[in-house]
Design a protein around this motif. Structure first.
Motif, mmCIF file in Angstrom:
data_model
loop_
_atom_site.group_PDB
_atom_site.id
_atom_site.type_symbol
_atom_site.label_atom_id
_atom_site.label_comp_id
_atom_site.label_asym_id
_atom_site.label_seq_id
_atom_site.Cartn_x
_atom_site.Cartn_y
_atom_site.Cartn_z
ATOM 1 N N ILE A 40 1.032 -1.557 0.182
ATOM 2 C CA ILE A 40 -0.259 -0.032 -0.170
ATOM 3 C C ILE A 40 0.947 1.061 -0.115
ATOM 4 C CG2 ILE A 40 -1.694 1.198 1.374
ATOM 5 C CD1 ILE A 40 -2.610 -1.431 2.398
ATOM 6 N N LEU A 41 0.835 2.108 -1.098
ATOM 7 C CA LEU A 41 1.273 3.828 -0.858
ATOM 8 C C LEU A 41 -0.169 4.592 -0.497
ATOM 9 C CD1 LEU A 41 3.408 5.281 -1.753
ATOM 10 C CD2 LEU A 41 2.318 5.634 -3.976
ATOM 11 N N MET A 42 0.573 4.923 0.827
ATOM 12 C CA MET A 42 -0.251 5.739 1.580
ATOM 13 C C MET A 42 -0.049 7.447 0.959
ATOM 14 S SD MET A 42 -2.549 4.417 2.865
ATOM 15 C CE MET A 42 -3.666 5.748 3.841
ATOM 16 N N PRO A 84 9.876 -0.904 1.596
ATOM 17 C CA PRO A 84 11.559 -0.174 0.880
ATOM 18 C C PRO A 84 11.185 -0.182 -0.418
ATOM 19 C CG PRO A 84 12.203 -1.768 2.399
ATOM 20 C CD PRO A 84 10.590 -1.631 3.106
ATOM 21 N N ALA A 85 11.263 -1.335 -0.774
ATOM 22 C CA ALA A 85 11.069 -1.807 -2.536
ATOM 23 C C ALA A 85 10.043 -0.834 -2.950
ATOM 24 C CB ALA A 85 10.902 -2.978 -2.959
ATOM 25 N N LEU A 86 8.831 -0.374 -2.712
ATOM 26 C CA LEU A 86 8.164 0.182 -3.517
ATOM 27 C C LEU A 86 8.854 1.796 -3.324
ATOM 28 C CD1 LEU A 86 4.883 0.681 -4.598
ATOM 29 C CD2 LEU A 86 4.108 0.786 -1.938
ATOM 30 N N ILE A 160 -3.386 4.790 -2.180
ATOM 31 C CA ILE A 160 -4.875 5.588 -0.883
ATOM 32 C C ILE A 160 -4.202 6.904 -0.420
ATOM 33 C CG2 ILE A 160 -6.188 4.912 1.012
ATOM 34 C CD1 ILE A 160 -5.754 2.552 1.410
ATOM 35 N N GLY A 161 -5.152 7.649 -1.307
ATOM 36 C CA GLY A 161 -5.224 9.103 -0.845
ATOM 37 C C GLY A 161 -5.915 9.290 0.301
ATOM 38 N N SER A 162 -5.227 9.840 1.370
ATOM 39 C CA SER A 162 -5.883 10.099 2.380
ATOM 40 C C SER A 162 -5.767 11.675 2.889
ATOM 41 C CB SER A 162 -5.494 9.323 3.778
ATOM 42 O OG SER A 162 -6.041 9.947 5.320
ATOM 43 N N GLY A 163 -7.445 12.409 3.360
ATOM 44 C CA GLY A 163 -7.717 13.113 3.834
ATOM 45 C C GLY A 163 -8.815 14.026 3.852
ATOM 46 N N SER A 164 -9.262 14.541 3.979
ATOM 47 C CA SER A 164 -10.685 14.619 4.082
ATOM 48 C C SER A 164 -11.535 15.813 3.198
ATOM 49 C CB SER A 164 -10.858 16.301 5.396
ATOM 50 O OG SER A 164 -12.176 15.844 6.392
#
Length: 259
Positions: A40-42, A84-86, A160-164
């Motif tokens: 997962i990339l946040m 780290p590989a991602l 996943i973009g995490s905001g509001s």
């Protein structure tokens, strides 16, 4: 199989323990995916850097980047392995797009990352890393980041973009807001405009939302909590709403899948 890119609203840190619709929705995230992600990339609103930066930490700390909340929150840990590989792949893809990126060997997971992850994947077994936002560079820059990172969706990576969806916290100082306070018109008008633009595929309007959307600056006095949406938009394309709710009247907790 190609994974969608997601935007979720993480609200206050207490979302992880609050009995609200957004809490219940985030628990369903795995069921909305065609297959489990391998990593997962946040992109969290709570890590801001001058240039794009990605964490290379193998075992990221759980960052309690807030104050004045119940003591139970400070005892919560999300011990997911790092990726780290991602992180290296993120730097590579950004370079291909002509975007220079930095790395951090110390950045852990802030609450914009671990709160939704703890609800969706409580076993904390999926490797995760974070990419910072550059608030001063605006929507077009973050859309470009997403476009560059789009190949990850075919590599088993969930972006996943995490905001509001709305985020004017100054209203808390003006009004005694309760969890179920009614939603004011300036929130509804902005959210409805954004939803119509997303569902209608009006990318140019979304990139110029600050000028075009009603009450845009009122809902986002600063942009960091909406820019993760532009990353997801760039990575995924056409959007569909997967959740809508409101907490404290002024925080729209909407979520979207872009695919």
């Amino acid at each position: 199989m190609t994974l969608p890119a997601l935007f979720v609203s993480h609200g206050a840190p207490t979302l992880v323990i609050d009995d609200v619709p957004a809490h219940d929705f985030l628990k369903t995230l795995p069921s909305l995916l065609p297959e489990p992600p391998r990593a997962i990339l946040m992109i969290s609103a709570h890590w801001e850097t001058p240039v794009p930066s990605v964490s290379t930490v193998e075992y990221p700390d759980t960052i309690h980047d807030f104050g004045g909340f119940p003591e139970a929150l400070y005892r919560l840990q999300y011990p997911a392995p790092g990726a780290p590989a991602l992180a290296a792949r993120v730097v590579e893809l950004l370079a291909v797009a002509g975007i220079s990126a930095a790395t951090s060997a110390s950045r852990g997971l802030d609450h914009g990352a671990w709160v939704p992850l703890m609800l969706a994947w409580p076993d904390a077994k999926i490797p995760v890393t974070q990419l910072a936002v550059q608030t001063q560079l605006g929507a077009v820059h973050h859309y470009a980041l997403g476009r560059a990172l789009a190949p990850l969706r075919d590599e088993g990576v969930l972006i996943i973009g995490s905001g509001s969806f709305t985020h004017d916290l100054s209203e808390f100082r003006k009004t005694r807001l309760q969890m179920n306070s009614p939603e004011p018109g300036w929130v509804t008008g902005f959210a409805d405009w954004m939803d119509d633009a997303i569902l209608g595929g009006r990318t140019d309007d979304l990139l110029d939302y600050r000028r075009l959307a009603p009450e845009a600056v009122h809902n986002h006095p600063t942009e960091e909590h909406l820019l993760p949406l532009h990353v997801a938009l760039g990575a995924g394309g056409q959007g569909r709403r997967i959740h809508r709710s409101t907490t404290f009247g002024i925080l729209r907790m909407d979520a979207y899948a872009f695919e």
